[in-house]
Design an enzyme around this catalytic site. Sequence first.
Site, short mmCIF file in Angstrom:
data_model
loop_
_atom_site.label_atom_id
_atom_site.label_comp_id
_atom_site.label_asym_id
_atom_site.label_seq_id
_atom_site.Cartn_x
_atom_site.Cartn_y
_atom_site.Cartn_z
CD GLU A 103 -2.21 -1.85 2.44
OE1 GLU A 103 -1.38 -1.68 3.36
OE2 GLU A 103 -3.19 -2.59 2.54
CE1 TYR B 141 3.45 -0.48 8.80
CE2 TYR B 141 5.55 -1.08 9.79
CZ TYR B 141 4.68 -1.10 8.70
OH TYR B 141 5.04 -1.72 7.54
CB VAL C 296 26.53 -11.35 -5.42
CG1 VAL C 296 27.74 -10.85 -4.64
CG2 VAL C 296 26.32 -10.51 -6.68
#
Length: 591
Positions: free
Chosen positions: A82, A201, A250
């Site tokens: 989102e 958050y 790698v």
Amino acid sequence: MYHSNGNFEAFAQAIKPEGADKKKAYFVGSGLASLAGAAFLIRDAGVPGKNITVFEELALPGGSMDGILDEHKGFIIRGGREMEAHFETLWDLFRSVPSLAKPGVSVLDEMYELHKSDPSSNPMRATYERGKAVPSMGELTLTPKAVQEIIDLALTPESQLDDKRIDEYFTQEFFDSNFWLYWATMFAFEPWASALEMRRYLLRFIHHVATLPDLTSLRFTHYNQYESLIVPLVKHLESEGVTFQYDTQVEDIGLDLSGGKKVATSLELTVGGEKKTIDLTTDDLVFVTNGSITESSTFGDNDHPAPIETDHGGAWKLWKTLAAKDPSLGHPEKFCENIPSDNWVISGTITLTDDKIWPYIQKLTGRDPRNGKIVTGGPCNFKDSGWFYGFTMSRQPHFEKQDPNKELVLWVYGLFSDRPGDYVKKPIKEATGIELTEELLYHLGVPVEEIPDLARNSASTVPCHMPYITSYFMPRAAGDRPLVVPEGSTNLAFIGNFAETPIDTVFTTEYSVRTAMEAVYTLLDVNRGVPEVFGSQYDIRVLLSALYYLNDKKKLADVKLPLMTKVVGAAALHKVKGTYVEELLKDAGLI
């Protein structure tokens, strides 16, 4: 590297650093972070595109941002992230990437126009009992105790949250709320997840508390994020001369750790099965995307569940190899090992192949999925689902090659993978594509006797197993993720969501782009500020508004919180009458 705000530097062309023309850059992985880093090297650091190489172990770029049409299985999306208006570095990037759909404008311009004509909203955020809207769907239903627990966590310094879980800070009253229902299903949090990340958050997105029930804060691309964001970005980089080298792993990076410095001296590669070494000079830069949430992804089909594969894969192995050389390069085992069993590991892409299922979605959302506009506007979740199941249907067509007259595509996921479903009596990780569809149809309210036939004959479903999809949220401590540019590093940087940059939140496109910009600006000494993280947590207006909505629009006089009782009692409110403080409280709806 420094941070800035305002638009003086946001609109400025960076001054080309001295010696940029002779720099060479190597990116390990071709996810959004690497693509963004390459773009910033060209645009802001003046490094010629022909001097930049991107190594990718797969046959196509994009990392965890995908969306493909598989000739054998059909349309596949492992997921989407989102986006919101205050992804400062993401929009800074895409303002400079030409749109492929609209010549003459940028990808940002394209999205802006799309959002203005079709703004996001979610008409049915959550249901229960097979299609009923959850009670008080527009409210967060937090008790005063639960609100106080949120405030207490927000006020706790990160230094006190090392290795702590969310469920160590919240009681059942919090987990029973609509707030947790919306929060967990929007961001993919589990009760066992990192309390440190939960706090980030809360502070980072506190300006979205009011929109949790309807998700009007979100921004969506035209097609899936691979076609709408990754493809134009790759085309742009290719036009600048950037080299993409696929089928390349790698294996190791040589490091000189003497004298308190960290200098990358070589790259050890496996290219098409052959071992190769690239010796590096002091003018060569290395940017590593360490770890991967979609490593070891597997896919099933209508009749087979996605195989369970837990091999750590190249991204994790490289990080472990590097971390063994110096403790400042992080602790990858904290993220890729001992992941709890009650986690999210399964998603599914459902392609509806006739007109028999979509009317149930239209009935639930009140929107016709065939009209080209947003359908669910983010996730719609089933509160009483054993799988904690949910679905998203974006604008259709969701793929450029999709026939909207015959095909509609939606995405499903379940946050609990160790519990039986409600129609399908088995854990979601054991479910076939047909069973994923059957469970969805059950919660949509389809008559039970019709479910088997519809799931088999009116849909094609691809399950996806992602063993590390919630590894971002594993409880962690300071130092578990390496700094974007480790202390003493002269030509090595870590980018992506397993690199550490303060304040911002993982599992977002913004975090990938931010770490890339900070890495480029630091190693090249770019004289332009990296846009700081949107400061909603420092804005008293946002904080007051959040208090209003956390308490379901109650006035201050009705808010029963110990902190509020002490700070804003009747006497205090009397003293602010006629002042600017009273204006702020009125604007927030608190008085």
